[in-house]
Design an enzyme around this catalytic site. Structure first.
Site, PDB file in Angstrom:
ATOM      1  N   THR A  52      13.084  -6.217   0.410  1.00 29.26           N
ATOM      2  CA  THR A  52      14.294  -5.503  -0.054  1.00 29.26           C
ATOM      3  C   THR A  52      15.540  -6.178   0.535  1.00 29.26           C
ATOM      4  OG1 THR A  52      14.445  -3.975   1.820  1.00 29.26           O
ATOM      5  CG2 THR A  52      13.008  -3.303  -0.018  1.00 29.26           C
ATOM      6  N   GLU A 107      10.169  -8.882  -3.351  1.00 36.99           N
ATOM      7  CA  GLU A 107      10.293 -10.106  -2.521  1.00 36.99           C
ATOM      8  C   GLU A 107      11.058  -9.810  -1.214  1.00 36.99           C
ATOM      9  OE1 GLU A 107       7.963 -12.519  -4.634  1.00 36.99           O
ATOM     10  OE2 GLU A 107       9.225 -13.582  -3.217  1.00 36.99           O
ATOM     11  N   GLY A 146      30.700   4.052 -24.125  1.00 38.61           N
ATOM     12  CA  GLY A 146      29.542   4.860 -24.542  1.00 38.61           C
ATOM     13  C   GLY A 146      28.458   4.025 -25.200  1.00 38.61           C
ATOM     14  N   SER A 161       7.706  -2.370   3.229  1.00 35.94           N
ATOM     15  CA  SER A 161       8.445  -3.372   4.008  1.00 35.94           C
ATOM     16  C   SER A 161       7.717  -3.710   5.304  1.00 35.94           C
ATOM     17  CB  SER A 161       9.836  -2.830   4.350  1.00 35.94           C
ATOM     18  OG  SER A 161      10.529  -2.499   3.180  1.00 35.94           O
ATOM     19  N   GLU A 211       0.866  -1.194   0.000  1.00 31.75           N
ATOM     20  CA  GLU A 211       0.000   0.000   0.000  1.00 31.75           C
ATOM     21  C   GLU A 211       0.897   1.236   0.000  1.00 31.75           C
ATOM     22  OE1 GLU A 211      -2.505  -0.358   3.448  1.00 31.75           O
ATOM     23  OE2 GLU A 211      -3.477  -2.172   2.661  1.00 31.75           O
ATOM     24  N   ILE A 236      32.195  -1.732 -19.541  1.00 38.55           N
ATOM     25  CA  ILE A 236      33.026  -2.434 -20.533  1.00 38.55           C
ATOM     26  C   ILE A 236      32.630  -2.010 -21.953  1.00 38.55           C
ATOM     27  CG2 ILE A 236      33.476  -4.744 -21.524  1.00 38.55           C
ATOM     28  CD1 ILE A 236      33.424  -5.771 -18.549  1.00 38.55           C
TER      29      ILE A 236
HETATM   30  C1  LIG Z   1       8.001  -3.214 -10.314  1.00 33.62           C
HETATM   31  C2  LIG Z   1       7.424  -3.560  -8.973  1.00 33.62           C
HETATM   32  C3  LIG Z   1       6.545  -4.620  -8.878  1.00 33.62           C
HETATM   33  C4  LIG Z   1       5.960  -4.930  -7.645  1.00 33.62           C
HETATM   34  N1  LIG Z   1       5.001  -5.902  -7.597  1.00 33.62           N
HETATM   35  C5  LIG Z   1       4.263  -6.030  -6.461  1.00 33.62           C
HETATM   36  C6  LIG Z   1       3.095  -6.868  -6.444  1.00 33.62           C
HETATM   37  O1  LIG Z   1       2.734  -7.499  -7.453  1.00 33.62           O
HETATM   38  N2  LIG Z   1       2.376  -6.928  -5.307  1.00 33.62           N
HETATM   39  C7  LIG Z   1       2.707  -6.234  -4.171  1.00 33.62           C
HETATM   40  O2  LIG Z   1       2.011  -6.350  -3.173  1.00 33.62           O
HETATM   41  N3  LIG Z   1       3.827  -5.450  -4.154  1.00 33.62           N
HETATM   42  C8  LIG Z   1       4.587  -5.313  -5.266  1.00 33.62           C
HETATM   43  N4  LIG Z   1       5.687  -4.485  -5.276  1.00 33.62           N
HETATM   44  C9  LIG Z   1       6.033  -3.752  -4.068  1.00 33.62           C
HETATM   45  C10 LIG Z   1       7.345  -4.177  -3.457  1.00 33.62           C
HETATM   46  O3  LIG Z   1       7.237  -5.430  -2.861  1.00 33.62           O
HETATM   47  C11 LIG Z   1       7.746  -3.056  -2.485  1.00 33.62           C
HETATM   48  O4  LIG Z   1       8.139  -1.953  -3.272  1.00 33.62           O
HETATM   49  C12 LIG Z   1       8.825  -3.453  -1.522  1.00 33.62           C
HETATM   50  O5  LIG Z   1       8.344  -4.393  -0.608  1.00 33.62           O
HETATM   51  C13 LIG Z   1       9.373  -2.243  -0.727  1.00 33.62           C
HETATM   52  O6  LIG Z   1       8.350  -1.472  -0.184  1.00 33.62           O
HETATM   53  P1  LIG Z   1       8.349   0.106  -0.431  1.00 33.62           P
HETATM   54  O7  LIG Z   1       8.511   0.330  -1.872  1.00 33.62           O
HETATM   55  O8  LIG Z   1       7.168   0.685   0.240  1.00 33.62           O
HETATM   56  O9  LIG Z   1       9.670   0.619   0.289  1.00 33.62           O
HETATM   57  P2  LIG Z   1       9.866   0.970   1.854  1.00 33.62           P
HETATM   58  O10 LIG Z   1       9.438  -0.179   2.686  1.00 33.62           O
HETATM   59  O11 LIG Z   1       9.270   2.304   2.117  1.00 33.62           O
HETATM   60  O12 LIG Z   1      11.448   1.078   1.919  1.00 33.62           O
HETATM   61  C14 LIG Z   1      12.173   2.235   1.502  1.00 33.62           C
HETATM   62  C15 LIG Z   1      13.648   1.970   1.818  1.00 33.62           C
HETATM   63  O13 LIG Z   1      13.823   1.826   3.239  1.00 33.62           O
HETATM   64  C16 LIG Z   1      14.433   0.573   3.525  1.00 33.62           C
HETATM   65  N5  LIG Z   1      13.888   0.056   4.785  1.00 33.62           N
HETATM   66  C17 LIG Z   1      12.585  -0.147   5.134  1.00 33.62           C
HETATM   67  N6  LIG Z   1      12.509  -0.651   6.377  1.00 33.62           N
HETATM   68  C18 LIG Z   1      13.789  -0.786   6.821  1.00 33.62           C
HETATM   69  C19 LIG Z   1      14.370  -1.264   8.012  1.00 33.62           C
HETATM   70  N7  LIG Z   1      13.633  -1.723   9.028  1.00 33.62           N
HETATM   71  N8  LIG Z   1      15.725  -1.231   8.123  1.00 33.62           N
HETATM   72  C20 LIG Z   1      16.509  -0.782   7.108  1.00 33.62           C
HETATM   73  N9  LIG Z   1      16.006  -0.323   5.950  1.00 33.62           N
HETATM   74  C21 LIG Z   1      14.663  -0.331   5.800  1.00 33.62           C
HETATM   75  C22 LIG Z   1      14.085  -0.328   2.336  1.00 33.62           C
HETATM   76  O14 LIG Z   1      15.007  -1.398   2.223  1.00 33.62           O
HETATM   77  C23 LIG Z   1      14.179   0.673   1.184  1.00 33.62           C
HETATM   78  O15 LIG Z   1      15.522   0.835   0.826  1.00 33.62           O
HETATM   79  C24 LIG Z   1       6.313  -4.185  -6.489  1.00 33.62           C
HETATM   80  C25 LIG Z   1       7.233  -3.136  -6.589  1.00 33.62           C
HETATM   81  C26 LIG Z   1       7.768  -2.807  -7.803  1.00 33.62           C
HETATM   82  C27 LIG Z   1       8.697  -1.628  -7.881  1.00 33.62           C
END
Ligand SMILES: Cc1cc2nc3c(=O)[nH]c(=O)nc-3n(C[C@H](O)[C@H](O)[C@H](O)COP(=O)(O)OP(=O)(O)OC[C@H]3O[C@@H](n4cnc5c(N)ncnc54)[C@H](O)[C@@H]3O)c2cc1C
Length: 391
Positions: free
Chosen positions: A365, A363, A340, A132, A127, A337
């Site tokens: 981060t 899956e 340009g 995460s 959402e 490698i």
């Molecule tokens: C192309 C694409 C396809 C996707 N497909 C799906 C799908 O089909 N269904 C679905 O439900 N989701 C989907 N996702 C969502 C994806 O799983 C999320 O983007 C991902 O889980 C990260 O959540 P966020 O983007 O809100 O990042 P956030 O959770 O906001 O994280 C932002 C940054 O903070 C870091 N961070 C967060 N918490 C911590 C912590 N405790 N400690 C250290 N670092 C932290 C993260 O690693 C990241 O670098 C998709 C995303 C993309 C881009």
């Protein structure tokens, strides 16, 4: 220790690689430029039965349960066509979820067409304010007269708009945290199932990504997948296997980066010599090969553990992190490698750099994977929410 693949695995790997190189690779650039899921590519994949490879035989699948075999297939697909590999992984996850937690009626209606590539499904957990931190999701499902009424907003839903149904993860009951979350199958034609515009993405462009709003969207109570309140378990079940299939996507692209880099290093002449004769280029090639083989071995080892019913979750997180970090570095180095020309869309390496970035994000981060690994090493059984102060 036995590193030998079975004859069946060798043959499957070769056949999938040949198919992907001959049939999919020629379509990749056009799909990438256009952006969005391609049914033409999907039907090509269906012509050789890849959608149903891991599916149950009674519903038209091939019943291949070995994760190692599945990983090898994804690796070969990803070597030539990243989006197809990722789309197939998503399809296999739909099949697994339906088979494990779907009602008999849903299995009968959807499993066979998922296995033969007639339809696709989608999964909506993320959402705008819950990525995460999955347990913070705020979409609700309220029970009323035998129906659940869903309200909330989902984002980044892969294949939304193409999918026949979406697995929606929502909060049931009034409790906060992970114990009040359930998963529902929501058919695309339900009232209040509202799709947003197609997102424009950096990579993985052969998929469609949209937001999905649920506004008083009613589904029969029987559309709940698995037990009420255990939806997070339903949603997260299979994640450890899924992460290895993400590692496989990264391995395939790293192999592609290495193949292209070797070829270019032999052909490109500067200062009167092939650039492959320069030791700084050789260093990048050697590192790429070392990284690839290390990540591949760890991934295969984690698969072996899973296929032999041993605990493998920590190895899965390690393999996902290593393989995807290695792929990102390989993509960047391959562009270097090529100089340009590497920056140009007509050459094969810039798309690797763009595609593999997503494997470090979805899956779970790679930061989250490192937390999972560290928590396991430290023997900390608390949830992330407990660790970071929100119960
Ligand atoms: C192309 C694409 C396809 C996707 N497909 C799906 C799908 O089909 N269904 C679905 O439900 N989701 C989907 N996702 C969502 C994806 O799983 C999320 O983007 C991902 O889980 C990260 O959540 P966020 O983007 O809100 O990042 P956030 O959770 O906001 O994280 C932002 C940054 O903070 C870091 N961070 C967060 N918490 C911590 C912590 N405790 N400690 C250290 N670092 C932290 C993260 O690693 C990241 O670098 C998709 C995303 C993309 C881009």
């Amino acid at each position: 220790m036995d590193f030998k693949l079975t004859e069946e695995q060798e043959l499957l790997k070769k056949n999938v690689g040949d198919f992907a190189r001959q049939e999919l690779a020629p379509m990749v650039q056009e799909v990438d430029e256009k952006g969005g899921f391609s049914w033409d590519v999907w039907w090509k994949l269906a012509s050789v039965g890849i959608q149903g490879l891991s599916g149950p035989e009674e519903y038209g699948g091939a019943g291949v349960t070995s994760l190692l075999t599945q990983v090898m297939v994804i690796e070969e697909l990803a070597r030539y066509d990243f989006s197809s590999a990722a789309n197939i992984v998503s399809n296999w996850a739909m099949i697994r979820k339906l088979n494990d937690d779907g009602s008999e009626e849903h299995k009968k209606r959807y499993l066979e067409p998922l296995c033969n590539g007639e339809i696709v499904g989608s999964f909506a957990q993320t959402e705008p304010n819950s990525g995460s931190d999955v347990a913070s999701l705020s979409t609700t499902a309220r029970l009323e007269d035998g129906y659940y009424v869903l309200n909330g907003e989902k984002c980044f839903v892969t294949q939304a708009g193409e999918a026949e149904f979406t697995f929606v993860v929502a909060r049931t009951g009034t409790k906060t945290g992970r114990n009040a979350i359930s998963t529902f199958l929501v058919e695309k034609d339900r009232e209040g199932y509202i799709l947003g515009e197609k997102e424009s993405k950096l990579g993985y462009r052969g998929s469609t990504t949209r937001t999905l709003a649920l506004v008083d969207c009613k589904v029969p109570a029987s559309n709940m997948m698995g037990e009420e309140g255990k939806g997070l378990n339903t949603a997260l079940k299979g994640l450890a296997s899924g992460r290895l299939l993400t590692a496989a996507q990264a391995l395939g692209q790293t192999q592609a980066a290495l193949d292209a880099s070797i070829q270019y290093a032999k052909e490109r002449v500067q200062f009167g010599r092939n650039i492959g004769s320069f030791q700084l280029i050789q260093g990048m090639l050697a590192d790429m090969a070392i990284d690839l083989e290390s990540a591949r071995l760890l991934t295969y080892y984690a698969c072996w553990l899973r296929d032999n019913d041993r605990p493998f979750a920590i190895y899965s997180s390690m393999a996902k992190t290593l393989a995807t970090d290695v792929a990102m570095k390989a993509g960047v180095d391959a562009v270097q490698i090529y100089g340009g020309y590497g920056f140009m869309r007509d050459y094969p390496v810039e798309s690797i750099m763009r595609n593999v970035k997503i494997t470090q994000i979805y899956e779970g981060t790679n930061q989250i994977q490192r937390l999972i690994i560290a928590r396991e090493l430290l023997g900390d059984k608390r949830s992330f929410r407990e660790l970071y102060g929100q119960k």
